[in-house]
Design a protein around this motif. Structure first.
Motif, PDB file in Angstrom:
ATOM      1  N   ASN A   1       0.820  -1.212   0.000  1.00  0.00           N
ATOM      2  CA  ASN A   1       0.000   0.000   0.000  1.00  0.00           C
ATOM      3  C   ASN A   1       0.845   1.249   0.000  1.00  0.00           C
ATOM      4  OD1 ASN A   1      -2.275  -1.541   0.100  1.00  0.00           O
ATOM      5  ND2 ASN A   1      -2.539  -1.353   2.329  1.00  0.00           N
ATOM      6  N   LYS A   2       1.890   1.232   0.847  1.00  0.00           N
ATOM      7  CA  LYS A   2       2.734   2.418   0.954  1.00  0.00           C
ATOM      8  C   LYS A   2       3.465   2.664  -0.365  1.00  0.00           C
ATOM      9  CE  LYS A   2       6.635   4.474   3.381  1.00  0.00           C
ATOM     10  NZ  LYS A   2       7.508   4.493   4.546  1.00  0.00           N
ATOM     11  N   ALA A   3       3.931   1.581  -0.985  1.00  0.00           N
ATOM     12  CA  ALA A   3       4.629   1.725  -2.266  1.00  0.00           C
ATOM     13  C   ALA A   3       3.698   2.367  -3.292  1.00  0.00           C
ATOM     14  CB  ALA A   3       5.127   0.367  -2.750  1.00  0.00           C
ATOM     15  N   LYS A   4       2.446   1.935  -3.295  1.00  0.00           N
ATOM     16  CA  LYS A   4       1.493   2.508  -4.249  1.00  0.00           C
ATOM     17  C   LYS A   4       1.301   4.000  -3.979  1.00  0.00           C
ATOM     18  CE  LYS A   4      -1.260  -1.667  -5.044  1.00  0.00           C
ATOM     19  NZ  LYS A   4      -2.503  -2.348  -4.674  1.00  0.00           N
ATOM     20  N   ALA A   5       1.127   4.333  -2.700  1.00  0.00           N
ATOM     21  CA  ALA A   5       0.927   5.741  -2.348  1.00  0.00           C
ATOM     22  C   ALA A   5       2.131   6.572  -2.766  1.00  0.00           C
ATOM     23  CB  ALA A   5       0.691   5.879  -0.851  1.00  0.00           C
ATOM     24  N   MET A   6       3.321   5.998  -2.559  1.00  0.00           N
ATOM     25  CA  MET A   6       4.523   6.752  -2.915  1.00  0.00           C
ATOM     26  C   MET A   6       4.615   6.949  -4.422  1.00  0.00           C
ATOM     27  SD  MET A   6       7.250   5.293  -0.170  1.00  0.00           S
ATOM     28  CE  MET A   6       8.660   6.100  -0.907  1.00  0.00           C
ATOM     29  N   ILE A   7       4.198   5.926  -5.175  1.00  0.00           N
ATOM     30  CA  ILE A   7       4.211   6.068  -6.637  1.00  0.00           C
ATOM     31  C   ILE A   7       3.180   7.113  -7.068  1.00  0.00           C
ATOM     32  CG2 ILE A   7       3.652   4.871  -8.794  1.00  0.00           C
ATOM     33  CD1 ILE A   7       5.026   2.387  -7.481  1.00  0.00           C
ATOM     34  N   ALA A   8       2.004   7.094  -6.414  1.00  0.00           N
ATOM     35  CA  ALA A   8       0.995   8.111  -6.726  1.00  0.00           C
ATOM     36  C   ALA A   8       1.575   9.502  -6.470  1.00  0.00           C
ATOM     37  CB  ALA A   8      -0.257   7.892  -5.878  1.00  0.00           C
ATOM     38  N   GLY A   9       2.321   9.631  -5.365  1.00  0.00           N
ATOM     39  CA  GLY A   9       2.974  10.905  -5.054  1.00  0.00           C
ATOM     40  C   GLY A   9       3.959  11.290  -6.141  1.00  0.00           C
ATOM     41  N   GLY A  10       4.741  10.298  -6.567  1.00  0.00           N
ATOM     42  CA  GLY A  10       5.744  10.554  -7.611  1.00  0.00           C
ATOM     43  C   GLY A  10       5.090  10.970  -8.922  1.00  0.00           C
ATOM     44  N   VAL A  11       3.999  10.289  -9.281  1.00  0.00           N
ATOM     45  CA  VAL A  11       3.316  10.600 -10.540  1.00  0.00           C
ATOM     46  C   VAL A  11       2.707  11.998 -10.477  1.00  0.00           C
ATOM     47  CG1 VAL A  11       1.354   9.987 -12.014  1.00  0.00           C
ATOM     48  CG2 VAL A  11       2.880   8.200 -11.142  1.00  0.00           C
ATOM     49  N   GLU A  12       2.046  12.297  -9.361  1.00  0.00           N
ATOM     50  CA  GLU A  12       1.449  13.627  -9.211  1.00  0.00           C
ATOM     51  C   GLU A  12       2.515  14.715  -9.278  1.00  0.00           C
ATOM     52  OE1 GLU A  12      -1.594  14.752  -8.905  1.00  0.00           O
ATOM     53  OE2 GLU A  12      -2.906  13.298  -7.921  1.00  0.00           O
ATOM     54  N   ARG A  13       3.680  14.401  -8.706  1.00  0.00           N
ATOM     55  CA  ARG A  13       4.749  15.382  -8.676  1.00  0.00           C
ATOM     56  C   ARG A  13       5.368  15.564 -10.059  1.00  0.00           C
ATOM     57  NH1 ARG A  13      10.181  16.789  -7.621  1.00  0.00           N
ATOM     58  NH2 ARG A  13      10.521  17.681  -5.557  1.00  0.00           N
ATOM     59  N   VAL A  14       5.616  14.445 -10.736  1.00  0.00           N
ATOM     60  CA  VAL A  14       6.427  14.512 -11.959  1.00  0.00           C
ATOM     61  C   VAL A  14       5.746  15.318 -13.062  1.00  0.00           C
ATOM     62  CG1 VAL A  14       5.698  12.436 -13.223  1.00  0.00           C
ATOM     63  CG2 VAL A  14       8.109  13.118 -13.229  1.00  0.00           C
TER      64      VAL A  14
ATOM     65  N   ALA B   1       1.577  18.715  -4.973  1.00  0.00           N
ATOM     66  CA  ALA B   1       1.031  17.599  -5.741  1.00  0.00           C
ATOM     67  C   ALA B   1       1.485  16.270  -5.150  1.00  0.00           C
ATOM     68  CB  ALA B   1       1.465  17.715  -7.198  1.00  0.00           C
ATOM     69  N   GLN B   2       2.752  16.251  -4.721  1.00  0.00           N
ATOM     70  CA  GLN B   2       3.268  15.011  -4.130  1.00  0.00           C
ATOM     71  C   GLN B   2       2.530  14.686  -2.837  1.00  0.00           C
ATOM     72  OE1 GLN B   2       7.504  14.973  -3.376  1.00  0.00           O
ATOM     73  NE2 GLN B   2       7.534  12.755  -3.061  1.00  0.00           N
ATOM     74  N   ILE B   3       2.222  15.719  -2.056  1.00  0.00           N
ATOM     75  CA  ILE B   3       1.474  15.492  -0.816  1.00  0.00           C
ATOM     76  C   ILE B   3       0.117  14.856  -1.154  1.00  0.00           C
ATOM     77  CG2 ILE B   3       0.323  16.619   1.141  1.00  0.00           C
ATOM     78  CD1 ILE B   3       2.550  18.766   1.037  1.00  0.00           C
ATOM     79  N   GLU B   4      -0.555  15.425  -2.150  1.00  0.00           N
ATOM     80  CA  GLU B   4      -1.861  14.883  -2.544  1.00  0.00           C
ATOM     81  C   GLU B   4      -1.752  13.430  -2.955  1.00  0.00           C
ATOM     82  OE1 GLU B   4      -4.334  16.906  -5.171  1.00  0.00           O
ATOM     83  OE2 GLU B   4      -4.492  18.692  -3.884  1.00  0.00           O
ATOM     84  N   GLY B   5      -0.738  13.145  -3.761  1.00  0.00           N
ATOM     85  CA  GLY B   5      -0.567  11.773  -4.242  1.00  0.00           C
ATOM     86  C   GLY B   5      -0.299  10.815  -3.096  1.00  0.00           C
TER      87      GLY B   5
ATOM     88  N   LYS C   1      -1.334  21.667   4.360  1.00  0.00           N
ATOM     89  CA  LYS C   1      -1.874  20.955   3.206  1.00  0.00           C
ATOM     90  C   LYS C   1      -2.003  19.459   3.530  1.00  0.00           C
ATOM     91  CE  LYS C   1      -2.457  19.723  -1.199  1.00  0.00           C
ATOM     92  NZ  LYS C   1      -3.676  20.028  -1.930  1.00  0.00           N
ATOM     93  N   ALA C   2      -0.951  18.911   4.137  1.00  0.00           N
ATOM     94  CA  ALA C   2      -0.975  17.485   4.452  1.00  0.00           C
ATOM     95  C   ALA C   2      -2.086  17.179   5.454  1.00  0.00           C
ATOM     96  CB  ALA C   2       0.384  17.058   5.005  1.00  0.00           C
ATOM     97  N   LEU C   3      -2.198  18.001   6.493  1.00  0.00           N
ATOM     98  CA  LEU C   3      -3.220  17.762   7.514  1.00  0.00           C
ATOM     99  C   LEU C   3      -4.623  17.914   6.921  1.00  0.00           C
ATOM    100  CD1 LEU C   3      -1.586  19.626  10.541  1.00  0.00           C
ATOM    101  CD2 LEU C   3      -1.674  17.164  10.151  1.00  0.00           C
ATOM    102  N   ARG C   4      -4.734  18.843   5.977  1.00  0.00           N
ATOM    103  CA  ARG C   4      -6.021  19.095   5.341  1.00  0.00           C
ATOM    104  C   ARG C   4      -6.395  17.948   4.413  1.00  0.00           C
ATOM    105  NH1 ARG C   4      -4.731  24.367   3.457  1.00  0.00           N
ATOM    106  NH2 ARG C   4      -4.333  23.509   1.389  1.00  0.00           N
ATOM    107  N   SER C   5      -5.354  17.296   3.847  1.00  0.00           N
ATOM    108  CA  SER C   5      -5.622  16.278   2.822  1.00  0.00           C
ATOM    109  C   SER C   5      -5.693  14.876   3.389  1.00  0.00           C
ATOM    110  CB  SER C   5      -4.540  16.337   1.746  1.00  0.00           C
ATOM    111  OG  SER C   5      -4.393  17.645   1.283  1.00  0.00           O
TER     112      SER C   5
END
Lengths: 674, 158
Positions: free
Chosen positions: A118-131, A653-657, B55-59
């Motif tokens: 799960n964490k790996a997926k989240a990190m990849i989502a972060g990377g994709v959102e960032r890139v 974006a990375q935070i969101e991902g 942002k992180a806390l909000r998200s």
């Protein structure tokens, strides 16, 4: 829906990642679930960093027209360059590639396979959102000025200067004293070979002085350093010598004729005299003397001028009107070899230095037994005639002592053994060494210790409590009594001697902090300059283009000092040969239209990269000085400063991902583009 | 059946030179910490805009960890001190919002302190777990604009 075409590559790293993270599942998931974020292809592969793995990415870039690449593998510190280069080969700007560290940050530190996946997926989502917010960047190329500044003309600085100059590049050697040579020039013999220090040092000094590629700036100090790696502008204050270097022949008649005798606290350590116009020692380089204005009769009373009257040169070399000069020099690299100060044993009053006449410091003793010293090499008491019948040498004075310095100065054991040998050889006196531990590591050092043991020198293990002249027992009258606990027999002993030598600690220069600040490098709380890495990068500093050598970095003996001088020179030569340096294009820049001129950022930069234009009331950042830390970006209240590669958009974006789903893998947030 | 343990979600900010390398080292030495933490690399803790934490806390994050070089060891000389100041301000701001300031934490870690970083992260997860989920519903009104705390204060004043 993102317009970018992103490729995601998940590495197995053999079993390093795959044994914990379900990599196949991650790749399938990325392709399906991150399609809205622009992922068009996602693959897993045994070794992404192998040439086949890299080709996989390169082929996809061409076939699928990828505009962004995310590699989920090891730490970017290991393979970011590899994958950036692969992207570049396929025609994609290398900075459009982002790495996600699923090995160091997932498979190696977590055990629960499901949660790790799960964490790996989240990190990849972060990377994709960032890139998708990455910008194509070009590395900054800065030319490297082939000239080098060496600060400090001790053996470390001389060695470094000679190495560089011999390779054909110009060197400016700046020394604050009237001559180069440093502490080594004051020594008599060097351990463990007992070479005469002057015999091995002075030829090097002469070489440095006469070298066509070395510009010697003695009696000079660095005032100011501007610029950055490859392009430093250094302002040097050349103090007035009152002697014209262009005409002086160094004949020494002025010194002979000068009527003023001054106690030489510096070179002769207070044991000998010099004149008011002087050079520290006969073999000084350069040979030109200096007038000491504090003691010169002409400067004090406006009369005398004996030196000028007797100077045989045409025109006259003595120039009482000389002023300090400020010289600007351009250099590409800087080596700091500013050396050490000796611990002042007055700080340990119970050892009596300064109060009891026959307590000497190690430096005083060096002068005392130096054939060119004030006594012509006779080891005598402070009265100048009496030979000591017994001598006590105290180790660790100011070192390995919580009250003064915790560290071991490294050289004192060997130095004390050398003293013991010299005293024994020249006077036949009884010699006692008081030590805590005998530290004689390195080549031929312990052999020297064995030799001194065989010579009949006494060794007492214990820290000396006191040196006193108060006799309590018969036989102690007129002597210095060393009170010590002999820890081998567990008894207090009182040992009467005629002379005491204190092996004082090596300390950072008193102005080390100031110097470090001037050159923009880090200094330990003690005052030693901090190297980039204590083991693997011992002469570079965290500041590009600035290197350290010798005791300025920490206490060390002459062989290590010379090795560091040469190592720093080698590093600088490598840089010079490159001619141009590519710097990571991680830089901040100001969007002028958004800048309100509030100047909040102005004080944030320790590199002076931020300039404020008073006329337009806007701030500008000099990209050549900017190191890319991003502190000003975070400080700007109007979001007028952006930082390449770490822009607010990228990080947001990375935070969101990363927060796409929770620890258990449940979707907690719709993605921005969904 | 025991109730399922709350798993906090934490975003960690690391500096490129010390703490990110400490995280690398934690991996290389196989030190373990819970998978609740997801790290972001910054060049320096000085880049840490308090907005990132908000942002992180909000998200959806329950906590934020800021890490950097030890004081006096900053790669950029002194920027970690600026991070420290912002961190202290951020904690105060959070408190005013009615959010436990303990949800944001600062950890200094040198590149050599992989094991220590892992320990500190583990500790942080446990302590944020003890605080429970960050519930914005108790803090901010449904329209998302007004902090409830203020509304409450207004009532008291009236």
């Amino acid at each position: 829906m993102s317009e970018e075409r992103v490729g995601v590559y998940v590495c197995h790293c053999g079993s390093n990642i795959a044994s914990v993270v379900n990599v196949e599942d991650v790749a399938v998931w990325a392709k399906e679930e991150l399609a809205d974020q622009g992922v068009v292809v996602a693959r897993d592969y045994k070794f992404m960093c192998s040439s086949l793995g890299q080709e996989l990415i390169q082929d996809d870039i061409k076939e699928h027209g990828l505009t962004r690449v995310v590699v989920a593998a090891c730490s970017p510190h290991l393979h970011e360059k590899t994958f950036r280069t692969a992207c570049n080969r396929a025609g994609l700007n290398p900075f459009l590639c982002e790495m996600v560290s699923v090995r160091e940050q997932v498979s190696w530190v977590h055990t629960d396979k499901e949660l790790a996946t799960n964490k790996a997926k989240a990190m990849i989502a972060g990377g994709v959102e960032r890139v998708v917010h990455h910008q194509p960047l070009e590395p900054l190329h800065v030319p490297i000025n082939p000239a080098t500044l060496v600060v400090g003309g001790g053996i470390a600085g001389i060695q470094a200067a000679l190495e560089i100059a011999d390779s054909g590049f110009p060197v400016y050697l700046v020394e604050r004293e009237p001559t180069i040579g440093g502490h080594m020039a004051q020594f008599d013999k060097t351990f463990p070979t007992l070479d005469c220090a002057a015999c091995i040092l002075t030829p090097k000094m002469v070489d440095a002085g006469a070298h066509p590629n070395i510009t010697l700036l003695t009696w000079s100090e660095v005032e100011r350093v501007d610029g950055f790696v490859g392009n430093f502008t250094v302002t040097v204050r050349k103090k007035a010598r009152y002697v014209r270097e262009d005409v002086c022949t160094g004949c020494g008649i002025c010194i002979e004729k000068c009527p003023v005798k001054v106690l030489d606290q510096n070179f002769e350590a207070g044991l000998g005299y010099r004149k008011a116009v002087y050079r520290p020692f006969p073999q000084a380089v350069p040979k030109y003397p200096v007038i000491d204005t504090e003691n010169c009769t002409y400067f004090k009373r406006g009369k005398c001028k004996a030196c000028q009257i007797f100077c045989p040169t045409q025109p006259n070399s003595i120039d009482f009107e000389q002023k300090d000069q400020f010289i600007q020099i351009q250099v590409g690299n800087i080596i700091l070899a500013t050396g050490y100060d000796l611990f002042d044993p007055r700080r340990i009053p119970q050892y009596g230095y300064g109060r009891l006449a026959n307590v000497f410091t190690s430096l005083e003793f060096e002068r005392l037994c130096n054939a060119a010293g004030p006594t012509n090499g006779d080891i005598v008491l402070r009265d100048g005639v009496t030979k000591p019948k017994s001598v006590g040498i105290i180790h660790c004075v100011g070192s390995r002592d919580r009250r003064y310095n915790n560290y071991c100065s490294g050289i004192c054991c060997m130095q004390s053994l050398k003293f013991a040998h010299l005293v024994k050889e020249r006077t036949g006196a009884d010699v006692y060494n008081f030590y805590i531990d005998m530290r004689t590591a390195y080549k031929d050092y312990d052999e020297f210790y064995q030799k001194v043991l065989e010579e009949g020198v006494h060794f007492v293990r214990g820290r000396v409590a006191e040196v006193t002249d108060a006799a309590r027992k018969p036989g102690e009258e007129g002597k210095l009594i060393i009170q010590v606990e002999d820890t081998f027999i567990g008894k207090q002993r009182r040992i009467p001697v005629d002379m005491v030598i204190l092996s004082a600690a090596l300390q950072p220069r008193a102005d080390a902090n100031e110097v470090a600040q001037k050159f923009g490098i880090a200094c330990s709380t003690k005052g030693w300059f901090i190297e980039k890495h204590p083991k693997l990068d011992p002469v570079a500093t965290m500041t590009e283009g600035i290197y350290v050598a010798g005791c300025a970095q920490g206490p060390k003996d002459i062989p290590s000092t010379v090795a560091q001088g040469a190592a720093a020179a080698a590093r600088v030569l490598g840089r010079i040969q490159m001619q141009e340096l590519a710097l990571e294009p991680i830089r901040a820049s100001v969007i002028e239209e958004k800048c309100s001129g509030c100047r909040i950022c102005n004080d944030m930069c320790p590199f002076n990269a931020i300039i404020f234009h008073e006329d337009r009331m806007v701030t500008e950042i000099n990209p050549a000085l900017c190191q890319g830390c991003g502190t000003c970006v975070a400080a700007c209240p109007s979001n007028a400063i952006t930082g390449t590669q770490f822009s607010t958009e990228q990080i947001m974006a990375q935070i969101e991902g990363l927060l796409m789903f929770n620890v258990e893998g449940e979707l907690i947030r719709e993605m921005a583009y969904a | 059946m025991a109730e399922k343990q709350f798993e906090p979600l934490i975003i960690g900010f690391t500096c490129n030179w010390c703490s990110y390398r400490a995280a690398d080292l934690a991996g290389m030495s196989r030190a373990k910490y819970p998978p609740n933490i997801r790290l972001i690399r910054l060049m320096c803790s000085g880049r840490m805009d308090p907005e990132f934490a908000l942002k992180a806390l909000r998200s959806g994050a329950d906590g934020v960890i800021i890490t950097g070089c030890h004081p006096g060891e900053c790669h950029y000389l002194e920027q970690n001190y600026k991070a420290l100041r912002r961190y202290l301000l951020l904690r105060r701001t959070l408190k005013q919002f009615g959010i436990e300031p303990e949800r944001v934490r600062l950890i200094w870690a040198s590149a050599a302190e992989g094991a220590r970083l892992a320990q500190e992260l583990t500790k942080a997860v446990e302590e944020i777990r003890a605080l429970g989920p960050l519930s914005w519903h108790n803090v901010v009104a449904a329209d998302g604009d007004r902090p409830l705390e203020l509304q409450h204060l207004e009532e008291v004043a009236a």
